[in-house]
Design a protein around this motif. Structure first.
Motif, PDB file in Angstrom:
ATOM      1  N   LEU A  62      10.085   1.445   5.363  1.00 33.59           N
ATOM      2  CA  LEU A  62       9.980   0.631   4.020  1.00 33.59           C
ATOM      3  C   LEU A  62       8.793  -0.478   4.185  1.00 33.59           C
ATOM      4  O   LEU A  62       8.230  -0.829   3.056  1.00 33.59           O
ATOM      5  N   GLY A  63       8.705  -1.103   5.485  1.00 30.66           N
ATOM      6  CA  GLY A  63       7.540  -2.142   5.528  1.00 30.66           C
ATOM      7  C   GLY A  63       6.212  -1.353   5.255  1.00 30.66           C
ATOM      8  O   GLY A  63       5.260  -2.193   4.490  1.00 30.66           O
ATOM      9  N   THR A  64       5.899  -0.014   5.658  1.00 29.63           N
ATOM     10  CA  THR A  64       4.689   0.488   5.382  1.00 29.63           C
ATOM     11  C   THR A  64       4.549   0.764   3.912  1.00 29.63           C
ATOM     12  O   THR A  64       3.307   0.765   3.329  1.00 29.63           O
ATOM     13  N   ILE A  65       5.693   1.139   3.302  1.00 30.11           N
ATOM     14  CA  ILE A  65       5.691   1.339   1.597  1.00 30.11           C
ATOM     15  C   ILE A  65       5.287  -0.103   1.183  1.00 30.11           C
ATOM     16  O   ILE A  65       4.426  -0.101   0.189  1.00 30.11           O
ATOM     17  N   ALA A  66       5.922  -1.119   1.707  1.00 30.62           N
ATOM     18  CA  ALA A  66       5.677  -2.394   1.145  1.00 30.62           C
ATOM     19  C   ALA A  66       4.118  -2.752   1.216  1.00 30.62           C
ATOM     20  O   ALA A  66       3.571  -3.127   0.411  1.00 30.62           O
ATOM     21  N   LEU A  67       3.572  -2.491   2.229  1.00 31.62           N
ATOM     22  CA  LEU A  67       2.017  -2.845   2.726  1.00 31.62           C
ATOM     23  C   LEU A  67       1.099  -1.916   1.744  1.00 31.62           C
ATOM     24  O   LEU A  67       0.250  -2.728   1.091  1.00 31.62           O
ATOM     25  N   MET A  68       1.571  -0.785   1.521  1.00 32.53           N
ATOM     26  CA  MET A  68       0.750   0.043   0.574  1.00 32.53           C
ATOM     27  C   MET A  68       0.786  -0.368  -0.807  1.00 32.53           C
ATOM     28  O   MET A  68      -0.097  -0.346  -1.552  1.00 32.53           O
ATOM     29  N   THR A  69       1.961  -0.495  -1.216  1.00 26.65           N
ATOM     30  CA  THR A  69       2.417  -0.876  -2.502  1.00 26.65           C
ATOM     31  C   THR A  69       1.681  -2.162  -2.966  1.00 26.65           C
ATOM     32  O   THR A  69       1.035  -2.437  -4.001  1.00 26.65           O
ATOM     33  N   ASN A  70       1.804  -3.227  -2.123  1.00 27.02           N
ATOM     34  CA  ASN A  70       1.112  -4.548  -2.296  1.00 27.02           C
ATOM     35  C   ASN A  70      -0.419  -4.492  -2.366  1.00 27.02           C
ATOM     36  O   ASN A  70      -1.085  -5.090  -3.023  1.00 27.02           O
ATOM     37  N   ILE A  71      -0.994  -3.775  -1.246  1.00 25.94           N
ATOM     38  CA  ILE A  71      -2.499  -3.447  -1.467  1.00 25.94           C
ATOM     39  C   ILE A  71      -2.987  -2.677  -2.717  1.00 25.94           C
ATOM     40  O   ILE A  71      -4.015  -2.980  -3.331  1.00 25.94           O
ATOM     41  N   ILE A  72      -2.242  -1.787  -3.035  1.00 30.98           N
ATOM     42  CA  ILE A  72      -2.506  -0.984  -4.474  1.00 30.98           C
ATOM     43  C   ILE A  72      -2.706  -2.050  -5.518  1.00 30.98           C
ATOM     44  O   ILE A  72      -3.318  -1.981  -6.518  1.00 30.98           O
ATOM     45  N   ARG A  73      -1.710  -2.896  -5.572  1.00 32.33           N
ATOM     46  CA  ARG A  73      -1.518  -3.928  -6.705  1.00 32.33           C
ATOM     47  C   ARG A  73      -2.617  -4.911  -6.682  1.00 32.33           C
ATOM     48  O   ARG A  73      -3.208  -5.204  -7.636  1.00 32.33           O
ATOM     49  N   GLU A  74      -2.992  -5.234  -5.543  1.00 30.83           N
ATOM     50  CA  GLU A  74      -4.348  -6.043  -5.391  1.00 30.83           C
ATOM     51  C   GLU A  74      -5.513  -5.317  -5.837  1.00 30.83           C
ATOM     52  O   GLU A  74      -6.188  -5.759  -6.643  1.00 30.83           O
ATOM     53  N   MET A  75      -5.583  -4.027  -5.466  1.00 27.40           N
ATOM     54  CA  MET A  75      -6.727  -3.260  -5.861  1.00 27.40           C
ATOM     55  C   MET A  75      -6.692  -2.975  -7.163  1.00 27.40           C
ATOM     56  O   MET A  75      -7.861  -2.923  -7.829  1.00 27.40           O
ATOM     57  N   ILE A  76      -5.771  -2.688  -8.081  1.00 27.33           N
ATOM     58  CA  ILE A  76      -5.503  -2.209  -9.506  1.00 27.33           C
ATOM     59  C   ILE A  76      -6.054  -3.684  -9.971  1.00 27.33           C
ATOM     60  O   ILE A  76      -6.947  -3.924 -11.215  1.00 27.33           O
ATOM     61  N   THR A  77      -5.727  -4.685  -9.536  1.00 28.87           N
ATOM     62  CA  THR A  77      -6.287  -6.173 -10.316  1.00 28.87           C
ATOM     63  C   THR A  77      -7.809  -6.387  -9.987  1.00 28.87           C
ATOM     64  O   THR A  77      -8.546  -6.791 -10.917  1.00 28.87           O
ATOM     65  N   LEU A  78      -8.182  -6.019  -8.692  1.00 31.07           N
ATOM     66  CA  LEU A  78      -9.682  -6.205  -8.322  1.00 31.07           C
ATOM     67  C   LEU A  78     -10.611  -5.237  -9.445  1.00 31.07           C
ATOM     68  O   LEU A  78     -11.684  -5.663  -9.936  1.00 31.07           O
ATOM     69  N   LEU A  79     -10.088  -3.926  -9.475  1.00 32.26           N
ATOM     70  CA  LEU A  79     -10.676  -2.927 -10.151  1.00 32.26           C
ATOM     71  C   LEU A  79     -10.629  -2.925 -11.686  1.00 32.26           C
ATOM     72  O   LEU A  79     -11.485  -2.755 -12.537  1.00 32.26           O
TER      73      LEU A  79
END
Length: 199
Positions: free
Chosen positions: A119-136
């Motif tokens: 679940l920690g790995t899923i959290a890492l990827m989920t939050n990175i994707i959220r940041e990427m969505i905002t940046l892009l």
């Protein structure tokens, strides 16, 4: 975006090192992730405390926007509730994942401590994707949903990594609001993630 890619690179490097057996047993048996978490929280507090403009920036915010962090939290939880209906995961797990608000370094450590590495790995990827969505997608979000959309999308990152793109997209007048929003969300992540993880 470069910073996010560096973080992902280190994450992948850690996986490879762990699988290859390069990590000494002493490190495996110690409480390294807890010590890293304490150091991370100290650095966050240090960064907030060293900002000389924080008080004046907060005073300049329109009082109508003071509840924007609450909207971000409730909107993220509503999205997590919809996902919970679709995926085969516990409700508290989905809520804990959404409570990271793009603060991948802190939330993934907390979730790993409480709920395990998967679940920690899923959290890492989920939050990175959220940041990427905002940046892009900030320009598109602002055009379709209004100037506050990139700020709510950015979550905890609106006071640092996504601030330049938000400023470029919606203008200088939203800088103070972005800083305030990021500060409040940043501060709430440890409490909200822990709350859901303990349920």
């Amino acid at each position: 975006m470069k910073g996010s890619l560096i973080i992902v690179g280190f994450f992948i490097l850690g996986i490879l090192a762990g699988n290859a057996g390069f990590v000494p047993q002493l490190v495996k048996d110690s409480n390294v992730s807890f010590m890293a978490l304490c150091a991370l929280l100290f650095c966050v507090g240090l960064g907030i405390g060293m900002n000389p403009n924080m008080k004046s920036d907060l005073r300049s915010i329109n009082p109508r926007y003071a509840l924007l962090p609450v909207v971000t939290v409730l909107g993220s939880w509503a999205g997590a509730a919809v996902v919970w209906l679709v995926v085969n995961r516990g409700f508290a797990d989905c809520m804990a994942l959404s409570s990271g608000f793009a603060y991948y370094s802190l939330s993934s450590i907390f979730i790993t401590e409480y709920r395990g590495a998967e679940l920690g790995t899923i959290a890492l990827m989920t939050n990175i994707i959220r940041e990427m969505i905002t940046l892009l997608l900030s320009p598109l979000l602002a055009r379709v949903f209004g100037p506050l959309a990139p700020i709510t999308s950015g979550g905890a990152t609106t006071m640092d990594t996504t601030l330049p793109i938000i400023t470029h997209t919606v203008g200088e007048r939203y800088v103070a609001l972005s800083l305030y929003h990021g500060f409040v969300i940043d501060f709430s992540v440890p409490f909200l993630v822990t709350m859901w993880c303990m349920m």
